[in-house]
Scaffold this motif. Sequence first.
Motif, PDB file in Angstrom:
ATOM      1  N   GLY A 177     -27.730 -26.672   3.643  1.00 14.49           N
ATOM      2  CA  GLY A 177     -27.484 -26.000   2.373  1.00 14.49           C
ATOM      3  C   GLY A 177     -26.769 -24.681   2.549  1.00 14.49           C
ATOM      4  N   ASN A 178     -26.158 -24.230   1.476  1.00 14.31           N
ATOM      5  CA  ASN A 178     -25.509 -22.922   1.427  1.00 14.31           C
ATOM      6  C   ASN A 178     -26.014 -22.217   0.178  1.00 14.31           C
ATOM      7  OD1 ASN A 178     -23.844 -20.701   1.470  1.00 14.31           O
ATOM      8  ND2 ASN A 178     -21.927 -21.840   1.583  1.00 14.31           N
ATOM      9  N   ASP A 179     -26.807 -21.185   0.376  1.00 15.37           N
ATOM     10  CA  ASP A 179     -27.330 -20.402  -0.746  1.00 15.37           C
ATOM     11  C   ASP A 179     -26.267 -19.382  -1.159  1.00 15.37           C
ATOM     12  OD1 ASP A 179     -28.735 -18.878  -2.562  1.00 15.37           O
ATOM     13  OD2 ASP A 179     -30.021 -17.918  -1.067  1.00 15.37           O
ATOM     14  N   LEU A 180     -25.232 -19.891  -1.824  1.00 16.54           N
ATOM     15  CA  LEU A 180     -24.175 -18.996  -2.296  1.00 16.54           C
ATOM     16  C   LEU A 180     -24.761 -17.954  -3.239  1.00 16.54           C
ATOM     17  CD1 LEU A 180     -21.327 -21.592  -2.895  1.00 16.54           C
ATOM     18  CD2 LEU A 180     -21.307 -19.739  -1.211  1.00 16.54           C
ATOM     19  N   SER A 181     -24.236 -16.740  -3.130  1.00 14.02           N
ATOM     20  CA  SER A 181     -24.822 -15.623  -3.864  1.00 14.02           C
ATOM     21  C   SER A 181     -23.729 -14.709  -4.400  1.00 14.02           C
ATOM     22  CB  SER A 181     -25.740 -14.796  -2.945  1.00 14.02           C
ATOM     23  OG  SER A 181     -26.725 -15.607  -2.326  1.00 14.02           O
ATOM     24  N   ALA A 182     -23.881 -14.290  -5.638  1.00 20.29           N
ATOM     25  CA  ALA A 182     -23.031 -13.249  -6.216  1.00 20.29           C
ATOM     26  C   ALA A 182     -23.824 -11.949  -6.111  1.00 20.29           C
ATOM     27  CB  ALA A 182     -22.681 -13.579  -7.658  1.00 20.29           C
ATOM     28  N   ARG A 183     -23.524 -11.145  -5.104  1.00 17.50           N
ATOM     29  CA  ARG A 183     -24.369  -9.988  -4.803  1.00 17.50           C
ATOM     30  C   ARG A 183     -24.373  -8.963  -5.931  1.00 17.50           C
ATOM     31  NH1 ARG A 183     -27.488 -12.236  -0.904  1.00 17.50           N
ATOM     32  NH2 ARG A 183     -26.315 -12.689   0.999  1.00 17.50           N
ATOM     33  N   ASP A 184     -23.252  -8.775  -6.613  1.00 13.93           N
ATOM     34  CA  ASP A 184     -23.235  -7.795  -7.697  1.00 13.93           C
ATOM     35  C   ASP A 184     -24.143  -8.228  -8.843  1.00 13.93           C
ATOM     36  OD1 ASP A 184     -21.343  -9.835  -7.825  1.00 13.93           O
ATOM     37  OD2 ASP A 184     -19.804  -8.627  -8.798  1.00 13.93           O
ATOM     38  N   LEU A 185     -24.263  -9.529  -9.081  1.00 13.78           N
ATOM     39  CA  LEU A 185     -25.203 -10.017 -10.093  1.00 13.78           C
ATOM     40  C   LEU A 185     -26.633 -10.006  -9.561  1.00 13.78           C
ATOM     41  CD1 LEU A 185     -23.257 -13.074 -11.577  1.00 13.78           C
ATOM     42  CD2 LEU A 185     -23.237 -10.681 -12.334  1.00 13.78           C
ATOM     43  N   GLN A 186     -26.790 -10.344  -8.286  1.00  9.66           N
ATOM     44  CA  GLN A 186     -28.124 -10.409  -7.683  1.00  9.66           C
ATOM     45  C   GLN A 186     -28.862  -9.077  -7.787  1.00  9.66           C
ATOM     46  OE1 GLN A 186     -28.113 -11.618  -3.565  1.00  9.66           O
ATOM     47  NE2 GLN A 186     -30.280 -11.184  -3.270  1.00  9.66           N
ATOM     48  N   PHE A 187     -28.127  -7.998  -7.554  1.00 10.79           N
ATOM     49  CA  PHE A 187     -28.777  -6.674  -7.524  1.00 10.79           C
ATOM     50  C   PHE A 187     -28.533  -5.860  -8.788  1.00 10.79           C
ATOM     51  CE2 PHE A 187     -28.120  -7.775  -2.967  1.00 10.79           C
ATOM     52  CZ  PHE A 187     -29.458  -7.903  -2.635  1.00 10.79           C
ATOM     53  N   ARG A 188     -28.108  -6.536  -9.845  1.00  9.44           N
ATOM     54  CA  ARG A 188     -27.935  -5.856 -11.131  1.00  9.44           C
ATOM     55  C   ARG A 188     -29.278  -5.372 -11.655  1.00  9.44           C
ATOM     56  NH1 ARG A 188     -24.509  -8.858 -15.754  1.00  9.44           N
ATOM     57  NH2 ARG A 188     -22.806  -8.159 -14.394  1.00  9.44           N
ATOM     58  N   SER A 189     -30.334  -6.113 -11.330  1.00 15.67           N
ATOM     59  CA  SER A 189     -31.695  -5.717 -11.720  1.00 15.67           C
ATOM     60  C   SER A 189     -32.614  -5.991 -10.545  1.00 15.67           C
ATOM     61  CB  SER A 189     -32.150  -6.508 -12.956  1.00 15.67           C
ATOM     62  OG  SER A 189     -32.383  -7.866 -12.622  1.00 15.67           O
ATOM     63  N   GLY A 190     -33.907  -5.860 -10.754  1.00 14.54           N
ATOM     64  CA  GLY A 190     -34.874  -6.119  -9.694  1.00 14.54           C
ATOM     65  C   GLY A 190     -35.109  -7.599  -9.452  1.00 14.54           C
ATOM     66  N   GLN A 191     -34.547  -8.463 -10.310  1.00 16.61           N
ATOM     67  CA  GLN A 191     -34.719  -9.900 -10.175  1.00 16.61           C
ATOM     68  C   GLN A 191     -33.436 -10.515  -9.621  1.00 16.61           C
ATOM     69  OE1 GLN A 191     -37.666 -11.339 -10.777  1.00 16.61           O
ATOM     70  NE2 GLN A 191     -38.494  -9.342 -11.334  1.00 16.61           N
ATOM     71  N   TRP A 192     -33.552 -11.382  -8.626  1.00 12.82           N
ATOM     72  CA  TRP A 192     -32.390 -11.933  -7.940  1.00 12.82           C
ATOM     73  C   TRP A 192     -31.753 -13.128  -8.647  1.00 12.82           C
ATOM     74  CZ3 TRP A 192     -34.113 -12.305  -2.086  1.00 12.82           C
ATOM     75  CH2 TRP A 192     -34.388 -11.002  -1.611  1.00 12.82           C
ATOM     76  N   LEU A 193     -32.438 -13.709  -9.616  1.00 14.78           N
ATOM     77  CA  LEU A 193     -32.089 -15.028 -10.141  1.00 14.78           C
ATOM     78  C   LEU A 193     -30.633 -15.147 -10.571  1.00 14.78           C
ATOM     79  CD1 LEU A 193     -33.073 -17.873 -11.019  1.00 14.78           C
ATOM     80  CD2 LEU A 193     -33.575 -16.883 -13.241  1.00 14.78           C
ATOM     81  N   LEU A 194     -30.123 -14.184 -11.335  1.00 15.07           N
ATOM     82  CA  LEU A 194     -28.801 -14.304 -11.926  1.00 15.07           C
ATOM     83  C   LEU A 194     -27.718 -14.512 -10.876  1.00 15.07           C
ATOM     84  CD1 LEU A 194     -27.232 -14.251 -14.597  1.00 15.07           C
ATOM     85  CD2 LEU A 194     -26.957 -11.776 -14.289  1.00 15.07           C
ATOM     86  N   GLY A 195     -27.834 -13.808  -9.759  1.00 17.28           N
ATOM     87  CA  GLY A 195     -26.822 -13.923  -8.721  1.00 17.28           C
ATOM     88  C   GLY A 195     -26.986 -15.119  -7.809  1.00 17.28           C
TER      89      GLY A 195
END
Length: 287
Positions: free
Chosen positions: A162-180
Amino acid sequence: MRILQFYLDNQIKLGIKTEKGIIDVDQAPSMLSIEAPKNMEEVIAGGEQTLQLLMELTTKEVSYLSEENLSYAPCLTQPEKIVCVGLNYVDHAKESNMEIPSYPVLFSKFNNALSGHNQTIQLPKNAEKFDYEAELIIVMGKEAVNVSKEDALSYVFGYTVGNDLSARDLQFRSGQWLLGKTCDEFAPIGPEIVTPDELDPTNLNIQCRVNGEIRQSANTRDMIFDCATIISYLSQHITLKPGDIIFSGTPDGVILGYPEEQQVWLKSGDEVQVMIEGIGTLTNKLK
């Protein structure tokens, strides 16, 4: 055994990977004593009996599909849960400037994020800092509630890449990682699921390449929490169901871990390959 799903005539089909090529399970029911499963979920639900059925099929005279011409689908399309473990390698926790966890750090993705081997992934337009995370994927085979670490691996149907692709700017927009973490197509898995009799999940080399350049290289023995510990811990709090997918964490080498002036984020046109010993290589291009 190596089992996969692929597209044919806009439908998802079940396949078995062999040294001779790919067996289209749907095309060979007359060679079997009972009705063949139609998808991965049916294989998992059928348990050992269905696996024996598929193994019997590999001994028959059948036609084979070429792997080169195959259009891969995600190994699973309807898991009840996609659970992810963060910061599960010491060096990755350090490069992310986060404390080494005492318990597994958990977050989730949704089914919209699933994509397959060789699929081109559309990057969302409302983010810029795209990152890769090479991970061993655990696929549950049986319902697990309060299972011990010693018994945990007996609940596993198989493993994939698997590849857990991540949008870091969305991930750290708040304290919750879900969006990114759960943007569309941001959970590519594949090419196939390998059953547990073929490998040892505690000792597998894992690597990520971007445009042919090695970015991550480690071994699953470097995990803080191994697969058995993850399954046992989750089962103490959440009922794990057959077909649930667990992303077990990524080693160091992600773009987020680079000094800020050296961070060159993934972009359209990049090719990302995740390779895990004994399973195979998951390849995706970005658009």
